[in-house]
Scaffold this motif. Sequence first.
Motif, short mmCIF file in Angstrom:
data_model
loop_
_atom_site.label_atom_id
_atom_site.label_comp_id
_atom_site.label_asym_id
_atom_site.label_seq_id
_atom_site.Cartn_x
_atom_site.Cartn_y
_atom_site.Cartn_z
N GLU A 132 0.84 -1.19 0.00
CA GLU A 132 0.00 0.00 0.00
C GLU A 132 0.88 1.26 0.00
OE1 GLU A 132 -3.84 1.44 2.65
OE2 GLU A 132 -2.43 0.04 3.54
N THR A 133 0.41 2.32 -0.67
CA THR A 133 1.15 3.58 -0.71
C THR A 133 0.66 4.49 0.41
OG1 THR A 133 1.43 3.40 -3.09
CG2 THR A 133 1.73 5.57 -2.15
N VAL A 134 1.62 5.05 1.17
CA VAL A 134 1.28 5.97 2.26
C VAL A 134 2.14 7.22 2.16
CG1 VAL A 134 0.50 4.21 3.91
CG2 VAL A 134 2.92 4.81 3.83
N LYS A 135 1.64 8.29 2.77
CA LYS A 135 2.41 9.54 2.85
C LYS A 135 2.87 9.67 4.30
CE LYS A 135 1.98 14.52 2.27
NZ LYS A 135 1.07 15.63 1.94
N ILE A 136 4.16 9.93 4.48
CA ILE A 136 4.72 10.08 5.82
C ILE A 136 4.45 11.52 6.28
CG2 ILE A 136 6.83 10.00 7.22
CD1 ILE A 136 7.86 7.85 5.22
N THR A 137 3.88 11.65 7.49
CA THR A 137 3.44 12.96 7.98
C THR A 137 4.29 13.49 9.12
OG1 THR A 137 1.91 11.87 9.49
CG2 THR A 137 1.04 12.52 7.33
N ASP A 138 5.30 12.73 9.54
CA ASP A 138 6.08 13.14 10.71
C ASP A 138 7.50 12.59 10.60
OD1 ASP A 138 6.51 14.30 13.20
OD2 ASP A 138 5.91 12.50 14.29
N GLY A 139 8.46 13.32 11.14
CA GLY A 139 9.83 12.81 11.19
C GLY A 139 10.68 13.25 10.00
#
Length: 182
Positions: A132-139
């Motif tokens: 699955e494709t996700v967008k990283i929102t932190d770090g």
Amino acid sequence: MAEAGEKQWYVLHTYSGYENKVKENLESRAQSMGMEDYIFRAVVPEEEETKMKNGKEKKEMEKTFPGYVLVEMVMTDESWFIVRNTPGVTGFVGSHGSGSKPAPLLPEEIDNILSQFGMSAQNQPSDFEVGETVKITDGAFTDTTGKITEIDDEHRKLKVDVDMFGRMTSAEVDFTSVEKQK
């Protein structure tokens, strides 16, 4: 089989130094005795500590509660018998002896203990899927998108492959640090 109640966390007292062996024994006994629906997880709370040895820094895992193992289980006569007769277990904390069953930890107690080790008592599986494709929102990888390659439900972390300067790099992120992409 006794009637199944709800799964709760209990504290086992063990011989000091046998905590990891007790965890292994519990897991293999749960499997070999068909008790996977009654005995779920055994946790040895430990944290990484840096010590100096011969002038060099050395990282070691130190037991936070030496002589204790946490176990998530459904308390039935049979599961209670199997757990307390596991080699290395000397008894349950909160049991008054003479065959009385122990009191479980309160939800806030186990949440507090496990969160110190980056774990969750509510071990419900994530709704993420490998690929699955996700967008990283932190770090460090904020606003980067990537594909999930690994899911660690116990520690609530994902491994995500992201494109950094034309090369695939694996990033480990918390479940709460990503959002699903449509």
